[in-house]
Write an enzyme that holds these catalytic residues in place. Structure first.
Site, PDB file in Angstrom:
ATOM      1  NE  ARG A   1     -25.202  -6.825  -1.354  1.00  0.00           N
ATOM      2  CZ  ARG A   1     -24.883  -6.977  -2.623  1.00  0.00           C
ATOM      3  NH1 ARG A   1     -24.550  -6.049  -3.619  1.00  0.00           N
ATOM      4  NH2 ARG A   1     -25.366  -8.327  -3.548  1.00  0.00           N
TER       5      ARG A   1
ATOM      6  CG  LEU B   1     -19.937 -10.760   2.123  1.00  0.00           C
ATOM      7  CD1 LEU B   1     -19.193  -9.452   2.822  1.00  0.00           C
ATOM      8  CD2 LEU B   1     -21.470 -10.410   1.991  1.00  0.00           C
TER       9      LEU B   1
ATOM     10  CG  HIS C   1     -13.928 -12.369  -0.029  1.00  0.00           C
ATOM     11  ND1 HIS C   1     -13.551 -13.705  -0.492  1.00  0.00           N
ATOM     12  CD2 HIS C   1     -15.246 -12.363  -0.159  1.00  0.00           C
ATOM     13  CE1 HIS C   1     -14.504 -14.531  -0.744  1.00  0.00           C
ATOM     14  NE2 HIS C   1     -15.603 -13.627  -0.657  1.00  0.00           N
TER      15      HIS C   1
ATOM     16  CE  LYS D   1     -14.162 -21.219  -4.131  1.00  0.00           C
ATOM     17  NZ  LYS D   1     -14.800 -20.721  -5.373  1.00  0.00           N
TER      18      LYS D   1
ATOM     19  NE  ARG E   1     -20.107 -18.872  -9.077  1.00  0.00           N
ATOM     20  CZ  ARG E   1     -21.214 -18.902  -8.450  1.00  0.00           C
ATOM     21  NH1 ARG E   1     -22.378 -18.015  -8.673  1.00  0.00           N
ATOM     22  NH2 ARG E   1     -21.397 -19.621  -7.289  1.00  0.00           N
TER      23      ARG E   1
ATOM     24  CG  ASP F   1     -16.448 -19.367  -9.125  1.00  0.00           C
ATOM     25  OD1 ASP F   1     -16.658 -20.777  -9.459  1.00  0.00           O
ATOM     26  OD2 ASP F   1     -17.127 -18.878  -8.324  1.00  0.00           O
TER      27      ASP F   1
END
Length: 422
Positions: free
Chosen positions: A60, A97, A102, A120, A190, A202
């Site tokens: 970005r 990302l 995702h 994941k 997160r 996570d």
């Protein structure tokens, strides 16, 4: 001393491998995002694969992408994610990302004809997972390869662990994963609900995946789930820690406990309860008690428990404990006469039997084994046989969704791109 030498040599090789010569038909990758996980999960493993070239990156922030490219020797920096996908010289993309991005960018990559190695969790929720993994483009001839990156499942240690028991015999399987409080600040992405954050999205995804793998079946119901919320000033929809319990078809129970800000767990809790908790990830599988043929005794049983220490990072260190508890009981009243335990230990850093697509070195990380199978699938070569298909990834997200709902939390938000995806 020998064990210390081998440990040091293996870990050094994992993080500082020699780069190999690249083949003329190597797969050229672009990276979407200048993520911190990128070097360990992709850039370093790619150095050791003759069929992988990390050719481009986009982020970005263009300056951040340029600095990232310079640091890691990536030759091309694109101005945007879409510019990277439009690059005809690239065959595949690696997507690390934030979770909430995702779905959109994995689908756009597939639409651009790129193979996708997707971090994941694959998507924000099961609705997105179904739209992505069941997309018509993936059922076409010569369709792009799409893989959710549950890297630990590709390591020989994990596959060896699965071979030590029959999944239908599981009575209880419990996955525990803790990171010490302070490892991630509460402001970390997160813990951002808009980006589909949360501990279950996570660390918890590994715990759920390991339980599903142990049972080789999907649960029939979720029995309970609870969470510890973030501090009051943070997202109320985010789980700082989560616990859950499921019922499986064979009658067994699966449990997880995951915490990204763990404290306590030591002796003298009055003193240590606020100390950051240090503990290896652990999966414990307890099997049903079995009769043992014993000519000396009429009632001899054995119950096996298998513990996998550090199942999500076995390349650094792991140990598999196999504990067989024997019991001799009175045949008339069932009273215990005698009991003892026999324990054996396993460490597996290479395939016990190489060949038939099973290759690798002791210093190969889980990510390197994963990359090997991803490239094998693209090039239609024989591999180890380990793979994660789209339906598996959908079931993973369905289990995450069910857990959030049971814990009284909302599902992670669905991407606006879902309605416009063709």
């Amino acid at each position: 001393m020998a064990s210390i030498y081998h440990f040091t040599k293996r870990v050094y090789g994992s993080f500082n491998p020699s780069e190999v010569s690249k083949s003329s038909d190597a797969i050229r990758f672009g990276m979407l995002g200048a993520a911190n996980i990128g070097p360990m999960a992709f850039i370093i493993p790619a150095k050791t694969h003759p069929d992988v070239i990390v050719a481009a990156v986009a982020a970005r922030d263009l300056k951040k992408a340029e600095a990232y490219a310079k640091k890691h020797g990536i030759p091309v920096v694109h101005k945007s994610y879409q510019d990277l996908l439009d690059d005809p010289s690239l065959d595949a993309v690696y997507i690390p990302l934030p979770n909430g991005l995702h779905y959109e960018w994995a689908l756009k990559a597939i639409q651009a004809g790129k193979h996708v190695l997707l971090e994941k969790p694959s998507t924000s929720n099961a609705e997105e997972a179904k739209s992505l993994f069941r997309h018509p483009l993936l059922s076409q001839p010569n369709a792009p390869v799409l893989l959710e990156a549950f890297h630990f499942r590709f390591h020989p240690a994990w596959q060896t662990f699965l071979s030590t028991f029959d999944s239908t015999d599981i009575v209880d399987a419990s996955a525990e994963q803790f990171l010490p409080a302070g490892f991630f600040p509460d402001s970390d992405i997160r813990f951002n609900y808009a980006l589909s954050g949360g501990t279950l999205m996570d660390f918890g995804t590994y715990a759920i995946s390991s339980i599903r793998q142990a049972f080789r079946k999907e649960p029939i119901s979720i029995a309970e789930a609870s969470h510890r919320p973030m501090p009051k000033s943070r997202d109320k929809e985010i789980d700082h820690a989560i616990k859950a319990k499921w019922n499986f078809p064979n009658g067994g129970v699966g449990r997880i406990e995951a915490d990204l800000a763990a404290r306590g767990g030591y002796r003298l809790p009055w003193l240590t309860k606020s100390w950051p908790k240090l503990a290896l990830p652990k999966l414990t599988v307890q099997l049903s008690e079995k009769e043992v043929l014993d000519p000396k005794h009429k009632r001899h049983t054995m119950q096996r428990t298998v513990v996998f220490w550090n199942m999500i990072g076995p390349h650094l260190y792991h140990r598999i404990d196999i504990v067989d508890k024997h019991s001799i009981r009175n045949i008339d009243n069932g009273g215990l006469i005698e009991s003892w335990s026999e324990t054996s230990y396993m460490k597996v850093y290479e395939w016990p039997e190489k060949g038939n697509g099973k290759v690798g070195e002791a210093w190969w990380t889980t990510y390197r084994h994963q990359l090997e199978e991803f490239i094998n699938r693209i090039k239609r070569r024989e591999g180890s046989g380990v793979w994660i298909d789209g339906e598996d990834s959908i079931k993973q997200m369905e289990m995450i969704d069910a857990t959030y709902l049971k814990a009284g939390l909302p599902l992670r938000p669905t991407s606006n791109y879902l309605g416009s995806a063709g």
